[in-house]
Design an enzyme around this catalytic site. Sequence first.
Site, PDB file in Angstrom:
ATOM      1  N   TYR A 149       0.857  -1.194   0.000  1.00  0.00           N
ATOM      2  CA  TYR A 149       0.000   0.000   0.000  1.00  0.00           C
ATOM      3  C   TYR A 149       0.884   1.233   0.000  1.00  0.00           C
ATOM      4  O   TYR A 149       1.883   1.294   0.715  1.00  0.00           O
ATOM      5  CB  TYR A 149      -0.889   0.011   1.250  1.00  0.00           C
ATOM      6  N   ASP A 244       9.384   2.890  -0.184  1.00  0.00           N
ATOM      7  CA  ASP A 244       8.355   3.583   0.580  1.00  0.00           C
ATOM      8  C   ASP A 244       8.503   3.196   2.052  1.00  0.00           C
ATOM      9  O   ASP A 244       8.059   2.138   2.485  1.00  0.00           O
ATOM     10  CB  ASP A 244       6.970   3.211   0.035  1.00  0.00           C
ATOM     11  N   LYS A 272       4.129   8.989   8.784  1.00  0.00           N
ATOM     12  CA  LYS A 272       3.864   8.391  10.097  1.00  0.00           C
ATOM     13  C   LYS A 272       4.822   8.888  11.204  1.00  0.00           C
ATOM     14  O   LYS A 272       4.650   9.993  11.672  1.00  0.00           O
ATOM     15  CB  LYS A 272       3.818   6.861   9.972  1.00  0.00           C
TER      16      LYS A 272
HETATM   17  C1  LIG Z   1       0.357   4.786   5.650  1.00  0.00           C
HETATM   18  C2  LIG Z   1       1.130   4.568   4.404  1.00  0.00           C
HETATM   19  C3  LIG Z   1       1.048   5.434   3.304  1.00  0.00           C
HETATM   20  C4  LIG Z   1       0.070   6.570   3.259  1.00  0.00           C
HETATM   21  O1  LIG Z   1       0.319   7.508   4.240  1.00  0.00           O
HETATM   22  P1  LIG Z   1      -0.864   8.527   4.663  1.00  0.00           P
HETATM   23  O2  LIG Z   1      -0.209   9.431   5.655  1.00  0.00           O
HETATM   24  O3  LIG Z   1      -1.941   7.663   5.243  1.00  0.00           O
HETATM   25  O4  LIG Z   1      -1.300   9.228   3.444  1.00  0.00           O
HETATM   26  C5  LIG Z   1       1.888   5.227   2.236  1.00  0.00           C
HETATM   27  N1  LIG Z   1       2.769   4.217   2.224  1.00  0.00           N
HETATM   28  C6  LIG Z   1       2.870   3.350   3.260  1.00  0.00           C
HETATM   29  C7  LIG Z   1       3.892   2.261   3.204  1.00  0.00           C
HETATM   30  C8  LIG Z   1       2.044   3.496   4.367  1.00  0.00           C
HETATM   31  O5  LIG Z   1       2.131   2.614   5.373  1.00  0.00           O
END
Ligand SMILES: *Cc1c(COP(=O)(O)O)cnc(C)c1O
Length: 436
Positions: A149, A244, A272
Amino acid sequence: MQTPDISRAKSAELFEKAKQYFPGGVNSPVRAFKSVYGTPLFIERGDKAHLWDADGNQFIDFCCSWGPLILGHNNDQVREAVAAQLSKGLSFGAPTALENELAELIIENNKYIEKIRFVSSGTEAVMSAIRLARGFTKRDKIIKFDGCYHGHSDSLLVKAGSGLVTFGETSSAGVPKAFADETIVIELNDTAALEAAFAEFKGQVAAVIIEGIPANNGLLLQTKEYMHFLREITKTNGTMLILDEVITGFRLGFEGAAAYYDIQPDIITYGKIIGGGMPVGAYGASRELMACISPDGAVYQAGTLSGNPVAMAAGIAALKILAQKDFYTNLNAKTATFVQDIRSYIAEKGYQVQLFSVASIFWFAFTEQQDIKKASEINPASMDAYKIMHRELLNRGVYFGPSGYEVGFISEAHTESDLDTAKKHIFEALDIVFNG
Ligand SMILES: *Cc1c(COP(=O)(O)O)cnc(C)c1O
């Protein structure tokens, strides 16, 4: 063995009201408790490892706001830093020294990036990183992995079609087919699929994006060999590797999964933890690549609230604590003991459940399979067991994410006593899952 039902009357009432205002009663879908029993708990406050809901019920929290709260709730230093900034102003739309300070803290402790740009969410960070990769390579296609994701931007709301290498199919209404046609989706841990994708789309792939450690669809631990293969094949093809690290950044350490696997990605995204609980995201890369970003370069990217001073203050306070010697060693050791004790119990009872873990992340998989590296290896039917465990844990004051695909997080604020209490309840919940 069922504990008496705890009152959820106020949460239930608030949820009824919320449904009048928000789609599904929530501002982010998984919060709606669609994948577990009951309705969402409305949270009133958090302190250290604990949450209190609107009915006054107390929980040991393993969701930790989906990862950001590596210091737990209401950390003294973070709260004080935010409070000190509040009286100076909430937003200026002009540079502040705070942005320099957070950037310095990050870059001095991370050899994988030379320049950074702050944004306000992980989604934004990833969306911008993709644009940077496309702008730099002058190519359009990207490869993503089934089970990773990356937020909700159009290019990434794409799921696998059928076959080894396929154009993605949109996984959300409202995403133009033309976008999905630029996103190729393949399985994790499959070198042949990567080779096939690069052969079929030779010279067309701007970037491959992968989670530092895939942790949004179960915890799909990849091998070091695979990650090195991925680094090599992207390099050979002039394709950017985007790591990511929105979850793994500052969770596995300051240098995240890049250091864990010992690979140099081209672009890294953060979110995060980086904001200490406030909305911050970032992307970073070499000086050369970052020179493509406006106003230096031709890749446009901007934000009214980017580098927000209150959010920066929270991030600085949090990261200063994380930078202290032994922070990660202690947190990971605490997690390892917790995980090992639960694994021992599972083995003793012969229950068909695995507990996967890395650093301070863990995930229960209700299967006898010892190894899960691809989304397709997760049996959707196994989620029924998670639903029972989730309900039993909530009834006992332990808060897990409301979906069996979500991982759990342990924070610095979880005490030995919190973890012992949680373990006892996890054992009881597992007994009920397997013995009724
Ligand atoms: C949570 C998450 C996102 C999206 O971040 P948001 O702050 O919710 O937009 C993107 N990539 C990864 C790996 C994530 O865990």
